[in-house]
Design an enzyme around this catalytic site. Structure first.
Site, mmCIF file in Angstrom:
data_model
loop_
_atom_site.group_PDB
_atom_site.id
_atom_site.type_symbol
_atom_site.label_atom_id
_atom_site.label_comp_id
_atom_site.label_asym_id
_atom_site.label_seq_id
_atom_site.Cartn_x
_atom_site.Cartn_y
_atom_site.Cartn_z
ATOM 1 N N ALA A 294 29.849 -10.908 124.432
ATOM 2 C CA ALA A 294 29.358 -11.207 125.778
ATOM 3 C C ALA A 294 30.129 -10.394 126.808
ATOM 4 C CB ALA A 294 29.497 -12.698 126.090
ATOM 5 N N CYS A 295 29.387 -9.734 127.704
ATOM 6 C CA CYS A 295 29.953 -9.003 128.840
ATOM 7 C C CYS A 295 30.997 -8.005 128.335
ATOM 8 C CB CYS A 295 30.515 -9.993 129.849
ATOM 9 S SG CYS A 295 30.656 -9.341 131.522
ATOM 10 N N ALA A 296 32.253 -8.078 128.805
ATOM 11 C CA ALA A 296 33.276 -7.151 128.318
ATOM 12 C C ALA A 296 33.521 -7.325 126.826
ATOM 13 C CB ALA A 296 34.573 -7.348 129.095
ATOM 14 N N GLY A 298 31.162 -7.763 124.796
ATOM 15 C CA GLY A 298 30.113 -6.952 124.199
ATOM 16 C C GLY A 298 30.517 -5.489 124.079
ATOM 17 N N LEU A 323 25.280 -9.907 124.868
ATOM 18 C CA LEU A 323 24.870 -10.790 125.955
ATOM 19 C C LEU A 323 25.377 -10.222 127.273
ATOM 20 C CD1 LEU A 323 25.837 -14.223 124.323
ATOM 21 C CD2 LEU A 323 23.669 -12.987 124.153
#
Length: 558
Positions: A294-296, A298, A323
């Protein structure tokens, strides 16, 4: 006038999460204000014409002939008193037409696009601060609450203000932090820590079904947030949804770094992910696993998979889910509004001197990117109305941020400056140049159409730069609620399109809209529609990695 829960839900739609890269200094705000003044000064005819139109509309408002109404989605003005009361209707209409006139002037002005964007930021601060709901004479709930509480609401509001000035850097509290306990109300899915090193813990969750899908899933959270965004209250927990459907779930829980860990960088976190992958493989007895980032987190999983491909160990990974993960930093985003060479150099120096930067510090700055929802809504609730901050799990998680080490902060700035994931072999991990396009695993990519911190158009290019088969899902919510979209959630929708042209807007134009949550879509994609076919493990952990502390572990409290 909104209830506390409605306020919290409205705010949650606009949560930005903590920004990894930049801060905004007073000098940046002053520079933006100067740009705004310059835009007005060089366009006197535009200003004059709009002012005449504004004067005419104000005259109609005073005479009761105006039909101006607020946007239907603006919950601040949902109460009927804004239509029934001549006084409050005129106050609201005057503010609406003034705000519109100011933005119309800016839109019509002949100016550099970057100057106009910064001017828009300043204008947003001015107009939202002036909203009638932020002031005693403009907020109908203020007098009503004053009478009902016999003045106690004013006393409570002043106490709330004094508390925030002293303990919250002058920002209104977004959530009642005493309303939840991590491990009891949130992050409460049963499980145990099966691995811990200096950087992270790995938590294995207890199966909820007699049979499970053999291949496990490992979640990699952002480095600046606690992992339990995937394990909020039980009715919003992705972890619970997954284990209830026979998925073996593991998650990384990052340690909250301090100055001793200032040198932790992307290599540190990729190394931790690689170690966690081996732990999950050993505990589950499976040769390959599925990853969710998710986000960083990811970006970290992309880097980890690139490294595994470069070292010929990619067979350890079956698929990857991303995500709200931005891969193209050239797309317009709030992140870049104040991104100049000078601000990025200053951000580097600031964090290097301190060794770490607190996520709460960055969240305070970026609350001003959505002031109506993340600042002034709570000013009205906490100070004018004299209410306690709302008790809402999204907001609690968002305020439970961590610190970010200087090394990783510098790497994040490099990503923003150089946009390496869009450059062939532009990313270097543990001494090796990696090629995300050579990572031939299936990809499930989720973005949010209302995401202001990671615009979905910055996520969409993952369909081009990554290898393997792709599925891109575009949720109808913002940054956080695009992830936390449990089945049964009101108004949940998402867009799908199996064709992936280079232009994201072309993809959206031809996409179909589906009602409901994307979670079942992901489950179908992950399992191929098959039923769980393996007996659930009788115990957590293994002989090599025995179960230790019960979930949510130790690091989540650091």
């Amino acid at each position: 006038m909104q209830s506390a829960l409605e306020q919290a839900e409205d705010a949650a739609q606009n949560l930005l999460g903590a920004n990894l890269v930049l801060g905004v200094s007073p000098r940046d705000f002053l520079d933006a204000f100067r740009r705004f003044a310059r835009v007005l000064a060089v366009n006197p005819r535009v200003v004059m014409r709009k002012e005449l139109q504004l004067a005419g509309e104000l005259g109609r408002i005073l005479l009761g002939r105006s039909h101006i109404k607020p946007p239907p989605r603006d919950l601040r003005f949902r109460h009927r008193i804004w239509e029934r009361s001549p006084y409050y209707r005129r106050v609201l209409q005057a503010w609406l037409v003034w705000r519109k006139a100011m933005f119309d002037i800016l839109a019509s002005a002949d100016a550099d696009p970057r100057d106009k964007e910064r001017a828009r930021f300043v204008l947003m601060q001015i107009t939202e601060a002036a909203a009638p709901t932020n002031h005693p004479l403009g907020n109908p709930g203020f007098l009503d609450r004053l009478v009902k509480t016999r003045g106690r609401s004013v006393i409570k509001g002043l106490r709330n203000l004094a508390h925030d000035l002293r303990h919250n850097h002058g920002m209104p509290r977004q959530v009642d932090r005493d309303a939840f306990r991590v491990g009891k109300d949130l992050a409460a899915s049963p499980g145990a820590v099966v691995f811990r090193n200096e950087v992270c813990e790995v938590i294995q969750y207890r199966p909820a079904t007699g049979r499970v899908h053999a291949r496990p899933v490992l979640f990699v959270p952002p480095q600046i947030n606690k992992y339990y965004i995937v394990d909020l209250a039980p009715d919003k927990s992705f972890v619970k949804y997954a284990v209830d459907h026979g998925v073996q779930m593991f998650t990384i829980s990052w340690r909250n770094p301090d100055r001793r860990h200032a040198d932790w960088n992307i290599d540190t976190y990729v190394g931790a992910v690689l170690e966690a992958i081996e732990v999950v493989r050993e505990v589950s007895g499976q040769s390959s696993i599925d990853l969710i980032g998710a986000c960083a987190g990811g970006l970290t999983t992309i880097a980890a998979l690139g490294y595994l491909q470069a070292t010929k160990r990619l067979d350890r990974i079956n698929s990857q889910t991303l995500l709200v993960t931005a891969v193209d930093m050239s797309q317009p985003m709030l992140l870049g509004l104040f991104a100049t060479d000078a601000t990025m150099r200053a951000a580097r120096r600031y964090v290097q001197r301190r060794g770490v930067i607190d996520g709460a510090e960055m969240a305070r700055v970026f609350a001003w990117m959505r002031p109506a929802d993340l600042v002034w809504l709570f000013v009205a609730n906490n100070y004018l109305m004299g209410n306690d901050p709302p008790a809402f799990d999204f907001l609690y998680w968002n305020n439970d941020s961590t610190r970010l080490p200087a090394g990783f902060h510098g790497d994040a700035i490099d990503v923003f400056e150089r946009n390496p994931f869009m450059t062939p072999r532009g990313v270097k991990v543990k001494g090796r140049r990696i090629d995300p396009g050579a990572v031939d695993v299936d990809e499930f990519i989720v973005a949010g159409i209302k995401d202001h911190i990671v615009p979905w158009r910055a996520c969409y290019p993952a369909t081009r730069i990554l290898g393997g088969r792709k599925r891109f899902v575009l949720g109808s919510s913002g940054h956080i609620q695009a992830v936390v979209t449990p089945p049964g959630k009101r108004h949940a929708r998402y867009y799908v399109n199996e064709d992936y042209p280079p232009d994201p807007d072309e993809w959206l134009h031809n996409a179909g809209l589906r009602e409901g949550s994307w979670w079942p879509e992901w489950l179908e994609w992950k399992t191929g529609g098959s039923e769980p076919d393996t007996p659930a493990p009788e115990r957590l952990g293994s002989d090599r990695h025995p179960a230790g502390d019960l979930a949510p572990g130790y690091y989540v409290f650091t």
